[in-house]
Scaffold this motif. Structure first.
Motif, PDB file in Angstrom:
ATOM      1  N   SER A  33     -34.295 -49.543 -12.382  1.00 35.30           N
ATOM      2  CA  SER A  33     -35.735 -49.282 -12.253  1.00 35.30           C
ATOM      3  C   SER A  33     -36.532 -50.164 -13.217  1.00 35.30           C
ATOM      4  CB  SER A  33     -36.061 -47.796 -12.427  1.00 35.30           C
ATOM      5  OG  SER A  33     -35.811 -47.381 -13.725  1.00 35.30           O
ATOM      6  N   ASN A  34     -35.968 -50.448 -14.395  1.00 29.76           N
ATOM      7  CA  ASN A  34     -36.658 -51.379 -15.305  1.00 29.76           C
ATOM      8  C   ASN A  34     -36.768 -52.760 -14.660  1.00 29.76           C
ATOM      9  OD1 ASN A  34     -36.962 -49.446 -17.252  1.00 29.76           O
ATOM     10  ND2 ASN A  34     -35.165 -50.070 -18.443  1.00 29.76           N
ATOM     11  N   TYR A  35     -35.702 -53.158 -13.984  1.00 27.88           N
ATOM     12  CA  TYR A  35     -35.730 -54.464 -13.331  1.00 27.88           C
ATOM     13  C   TYR A  35     -36.791 -54.496 -12.218  1.00 27.88           C
ATOM     14  CZ  TYR A  35     -34.363 -58.744 -11.016  1.00 27.88           C
ATOM     15  OH  TYR A  35     -34.390 -59.997 -10.474  1.00 27.88           O
ATOM     16  N   ILE A  36     -36.819 -53.440 -11.423  1.00 26.71           N
ATOM     17  CA  ILE A  36     -37.805 -53.392 -10.324  1.00 26.71           C
ATOM     18  C   ILE A  36     -39.232 -53.348 -10.867  1.00 26.71           C
ATOM     19  CG2 ILE A  36     -38.597 -52.137  -8.270  1.00 26.71           C
ATOM     20  CD1 ILE A  36     -35.825 -51.044  -7.897  1.00 26.71           C
ATOM     21  N   GLU A  37     -39.394 -52.605 -11.965  1.00 27.18           N
ATOM     22  CA  GLU A  37     -40.716 -52.515 -12.600  1.00 27.18           C
ATOM     23  C   GLU A  37     -41.196 -53.902 -13.029  1.00 27.18           C
ATOM     24  OE1 GLU A  37     -42.020 -49.033 -14.103  1.00 27.18           O
ATOM     25  OE2 GLU A  37     -43.805 -50.242 -13.726  1.00 27.18           O
ATOM     26  N   GLU A  38     -40.283 -54.668 -13.597  1.00 24.70           N
ATOM     27  CA  GLU A  38     -40.669 -55.992 -14.103  1.00 24.70           C
ATOM     28  C   GLU A  38     -40.714 -57.062 -13.011  1.00 24.70           C
ATOM     29  OE1 GLU A  38     -38.019 -56.656 -17.440  1.00 24.70           O
ATOM     30  OE2 GLU A  38     -38.780 -54.789 -18.306  1.00 24.70           O
ATOM     31  N   ASN A  39     -39.951 -56.856 -11.955  1.00 23.38           N
ATOM     32  CA  ASN A  39     -39.914 -57.830 -10.850  1.00 23.38           C
ATOM     33  C   ASN A  39     -40.193 -57.138  -9.520  1.00 23.38           C
ATOM     34  OD1 ASN A  39     -38.505 -60.164 -12.471  1.00 23.38           O
ATOM     35  ND2 ASN A  39     -37.298 -58.332 -12.839  1.00 23.38           N
ATOM     36  N   PRO A  41     -40.816 -56.388  -5.914  1.00 19.74           N
ATOM     37  CA  PRO A  41     -40.854 -57.163  -4.676  1.00 19.74           C
ATOM     38  C   PRO A  41     -42.224 -56.988  -4.007  1.00 19.74           C
ATOM     39  CG  PRO A  41     -38.992 -55.602  -4.692  1.00 19.74           C
ATOM     40  CD  PRO A  41     -39.861 -55.260  -5.843  1.00 19.74           C
ATOM     41  N   ASP A  42     -42.730 -58.061  -3.368  1.00 20.96           N
ATOM     42  CA  ASP A  42     -44.102 -57.965  -2.836  1.00 20.96           C
ATOM     43  C   ASP A  42     -44.211 -57.007  -1.648  1.00 20.96           C
ATOM     44  OD1 ASP A  42     -42.709 -59.526  -1.095  1.00 20.96           O
ATOM     45  OD2 ASP A  42     -43.929 -61.340  -1.376  1.00 20.96           O
ATOM     46  N   TRP A  43     -43.082 -56.653  -1.038  1.00 20.58           N
ATOM     47  CA  TRP A  43     -43.123 -55.722   0.096  1.00 20.58           C
ATOM     48  C   TRP A  43     -43.068 -54.266  -0.347  1.00 20.58           C
ATOM     49  CZ3 TRP A  43     -38.805 -52.921  -0.489  1.00 20.58           C
ATOM     50  CH2 TRP A  43     -37.710 -53.539  -1.153  1.00 20.58           C
ATOM     51  N   MET A  44     -42.868 -54.047  -1.640  1.00 21.40           N
ATOM     52  CA  MET A  44     -42.693 -52.671  -2.125  1.00 21.40           C
ATOM     53  C   MET A  44     -44.042 -51.996  -2.376  1.00 21.40           C
ATOM     54  SD  MET A  44     -40.580 -51.334  -5.471  1.00 21.40           S
ATOM     55  CE  MET A  44     -41.825 -51.830  -6.662  1.00 21.40           C
ATOM     56  N   ILE A  45     -44.182 -50.749  -1.966  1.00 13.98           N
ATOM     57  CA  ILE A  45     -45.403 -49.996  -2.257  1.00 13.98           C
ATOM     58  C   ILE A  45     -45.275 -49.339  -3.631  1.00 13.98           C
ATOM     59  CG2 ILE A  45     -46.833 -48.020  -1.574  1.00 13.98           C
ATOM     60  CD1 ILE A  45     -46.066 -48.708   1.349  1.00 13.98           C
ATOM     61  N   ILE A  54     -32.839 -43.659  -6.810  1.00 10.62           N
ATOM     62  CA  ILE A  54     -34.117 -44.379  -6.874  1.00 10.62           C
ATOM     63  C   ILE A  54     -34.641 -44.416  -5.441  1.00 10.62           C
ATOM     64  CG2 ILE A  54     -35.244 -46.612  -7.290  1.00 10.62           C
ATOM     65  CD1 ILE A  54     -33.183 -47.225  -9.389  1.00 10.62           C
ATOM     66  N   THR A  55     -35.907 -44.112  -5.261  1.00 14.39           N
ATOM     67  CA  THR A  55     -36.490 -44.173  -3.925  1.00 14.39           C
ATOM     68  C   THR A  55     -37.520 -45.294  -3.898  1.00 14.39           C
ATOM     69  OG1 THR A  55     -36.144 -41.818  -3.667  1.00 14.39           O
ATOM     70  CG2 THR A  55     -37.712 -42.851  -2.155  1.00 14.39           C
ATOM     71  N   VAL A  56     -37.380 -46.175  -2.928  1.00 13.27           N
ATOM     72  CA  VAL A  56     -38.298 -47.310  -2.816  1.00 13.27           C
ATOM     73  C   VAL A  56     -39.133 -47.124  -1.551  1.00 13.27           C
ATOM     74  CG1 VAL A  56     -38.461 -49.807  -2.542  1.00 13.27           C
ATOM     75  CG2 VAL A  56     -36.709 -48.843  -4.043  1.00 13.27           C
ATOM     76  N   PHE A  57     -40.447 -47.115  -1.722  1.00 12.99           N
ATOM     77  CA  PHE A  57     -41.376 -46.951  -0.599  1.00 12.99           C
ATOM     78  C   PHE A  57     -41.835 -48.331  -0.133  1.00 12.99           C
ATOM     79  CE2 PHE A  57     -41.350 -43.042  -2.914  1.00 12.99           C
ATOM     80  CZ  PHE A  57     -41.515 -42.041  -1.967  1.00 12.99           C
ATOM     81  N   TYR A  58     -41.864 -48.533   1.177  1.00 11.53           N
ATOM     82  CA  TYR A  58     -42.243 -49.841   1.711  1.00 11.53           C
ATOM     83  C   TYR A  58     -43.079 -49.663   2.971  1.00 11.53           C
ATOM     84  CZ  TYR A  58     -38.435 -48.924   5.015  1.00 11.53           C
ATOM     85  OH  TYR A  58     -37.635 -48.352   5.970  1.00 11.53           O
ATOM     86  N   ASN A  59     -43.648 -50.758   3.425  1.00 14.96           N
ATOM     87  CA  ASN A  59     -44.469 -50.729   4.625  1.00 14.96           C
ATOM     88  C   ASN A  59     -43.654 -51.302   5.792  1.00 14.96           C
ATOM     89  OD1 ASN A  59     -46.280 -51.121   6.677  1.00 14.96           O
ATOM     90  ND2 ASN A  59     -47.829 -52.151   5.415  1.00 14.96           N
TER      91      ASN A  59
END
Lengths: 228, 323
Positions: A33-39, A41-45, A54-59
């Motif tokens: 989650s630290n990695y995702i926070e810092e990087n 992805p542009d598709w991630m909500i 970890i739950t990742v919300f996307y469009n």
């Protein structure tokens, strides 16, 4: 590591790291989650973390589920799993007992302890914030001593005052906002846990370590005044 | 500016919700029926996420202190202006000092009032949505009350054109076609814990009719009907839930989580309502009956894109009409 992906509806994917609460799984989740926070992805909500997931919300207009899984698998390859996990240490001052902790005596009786012993055990512990959920800023804390574990109240209270510190079974926690609940209340903190007007609206974040520090009623009053 | 003369049953200011803060336990909120809300905004030339008023079963009474352009979409709660019935699903010019009222609830549960320029309230964590339980967002974190006054924002170029056009040429003769199902079938996906349930329970979920109970609000709908039981009662660890998650409580009743749901849940997730059917569910009310149908994730996501294309087409059509 046994990492699984599965969908949560048509706009989210869950990454499951295991099915038990433990510090190893928690560390893996924090690293990712630290990695995702810092990087991000542009598709991630947005993303959220829980005990084992970890739950990742996307469009889905941008990416289909399968593509999101591919993207995430790709992203996970960049993770350095053995990097030391840095975390914040947060002190939470607590005024134990009295009107703030009406169940302190019950917790002591249930465990054959004095109230001072309960306070001592509770304040000595180092707690991991496994996740934030249930209410804004509400931490699910792990690491409480079994010596002070106490079942929930048979009849829940209709109103638990905000900032109450409580015990439910082997869990301890702090209520950020006034809610109904069955927790045994042992004290209250002068700190706000939910900060709606700040950029990070929660005092605590998943991954933090927490210590409780006993304070007197006078100190409590003073800190509460300073805050307002 | 507008004045709320009567608030109705539950009228709140909403947009598409407060995203980005669920990791801090902050509830998303936002409109229950995003389809109607987005169309209402498009019809008045707003960006589709502009704050609007969501009303519930009994609509409010609202006085306009300036010439305004409005659209009402969603459930038919019998809107009228100064006693004259008005049409839904199309832009309407409202003269200064007119009063918008609502009457009988003809169908649906929620209607959306979009005003060109939008309802102006402070943004909290990037959203204007009201979360009443958390006293957050909207107007002072609460539902609208009699005497409340809110400002209307600046009109977009498109809004000005639509308004001028209606002012000159009279009411719009066209409207957005919308889907108004009676006892709709709600499509869903298997939840992660679907297979923890008995075969009998899985069949009941797919084949039986469920009734929406009185415990139906912005947080979620509890359903009554056949009880759905797990093969063995297992304790679950709390994890994320989302809009449309169907959880089963220990007594076997389904709860569908909606706009004001908590960010995490600890009950098994048997299924998940697909995004495009959530607006239909949002228009259902206590005592309404609902049946479910299982679809695949691929279908759900294709339907999602189709719906987005439809909204883009409407947006384009309005721009072309009033350029």
């Amino acid at each position: 590591m046994d990492l699984q992906f599965y969908p949560l509806g048509d706009q989210a994917v869950i990454l499951e790291f295991g099915n038990i609460i433990n510090p190893t799984i928690h560390k893996q989740i924090q690293v990712v989650s630290n990695y995702i926070e810092e990087n991000p992805p542009d598709w991630m909500i947005e993303f959220t973390t829980a005990f084992t997931t970890i739950t990742v919300f996307y469009n889905p207009e941008v990416l289909f589920y399968k593509e999101v899984c591919q993207e995430l698998s790709h992203l996970l390859k960049n993770i350095k799993w053995d990097e030391p996990n840095e975390y914040r240490m947060i002190e939470i001052p607590v005024c134990y007992g009295g009107d703030f902790g009406p169940d302190l005596i019950e917790v002591a009786k249930t465990n054959g302890l004095t109230t001072d012993e309960v306070i001592d055990i509770h304040a000595k512990g180092e707690y991991i914030v496994y996740m934030i959920g249930f209410a804004p800023g509400f931490p699910y804390l792990g690491g409480m001593s079994e010596k002070i574990a106490t079942p929930r109240k048979a009849t829940p209270r209709l109103k638990i005052p905000a900032r109450s510190v409580g015990i439910a079974g082997t869990q301890t926690g702090v209520y950020p906002i006034e809610t109904p609940g069955g927790w045994q209340l042992i004290g209250k903190t002068p700190l706000e846990l939910f900060l709606p007007n700040q950029e990070v609206p929660s005092l605590l974040r998943a991954g933090d370590r927490v210590h409780f520090t006993p304070i007197s009623l006078d100190q409590y009053m003073e800190m509460e005044q300073t805050r307002s | 500016m507008i004045t709320i003369k009567k608030p109705g049953l539950l009228s709140t200011i909403q947009d598409l919700g407060r995203y980005g803060y669920q990791k801090y336990g902050v509830v998303v909120s936002g409109v229950m029926d995003s389809f109607s809300f987005r169309i209402a905004n498009l019809l008045v030339g707003n960006e589709e996420n502009t704050p609007a008023i969501e009303m519930t079963i009994v609509g409010p009474s609202i006085q306009f202190h300036q010439d305004s352009l409005i659209a009402i979409c969603g459930g038919d709660l019998s809107p009228s202006i100064d006693g004259q019935t008005i049409s839904m699903w199309r832009p309407i010019f409202v003269k200064k000092d007119s009063t918008l009222q609502f009457g009988e609830s003809i169908n649906g549960a929620r209607a959306y009032l979009a005003v060109a320029g939008g309802i102006v309230v402070p943004y909290v964590m990037g959203s204007a949505s009201t979360y009443v339980r958390g006293k957050l967002g909207g107007l002072l974190g609460r539902a609208l009350q009699s005497g409340d006054q809110v400002e209307i924002g600046n009109l977009t170029e498109l809004s000005k054109k639509v308004m001028d056009h209606l002012h000159t040429n009279g009411p719009a003769k066209w409207f957005v076609p919308f889907y108004k199902p009676i006892n709709p079938i709600i499509r869903m996906l298997k939840g992660h814990e679907f297979d923890l349930f008995t075969d009998a329970s899985k069949n009941l979920l797919i084949n039986e009719t469920f009734t929406i109970t009185k415990e139906a609000d912005r947080m979620g709908y509890r359903l009554s009907g056949p009880k759905l039981m797990q093969k063995e009662q297992k304790d679950m660890l709390s994890a994320a839930v989302s809009l449309g998650t169907i959880q089963i409580t220990p007594d076997g009743s389904p709860i569908i989580l909606l706009a004001d749901r908590q960010t995490t849940g600890g009950y098994p997730k048997i299924a998940q309502v697909i995004s495009v059917d959530l607006p239909l569910l949002a228009q259902m009310k206590p005592m309404d009956q609902v049946r479910f149908q299982m679809v695949t994730l691929e279908e759900a996501q294709h339907l999602f894109r189709k719906n987005e294309t439809y909204l883009t087409d409407i947006k384009r059509a309005i721009k072309l009409k009033y350029r």
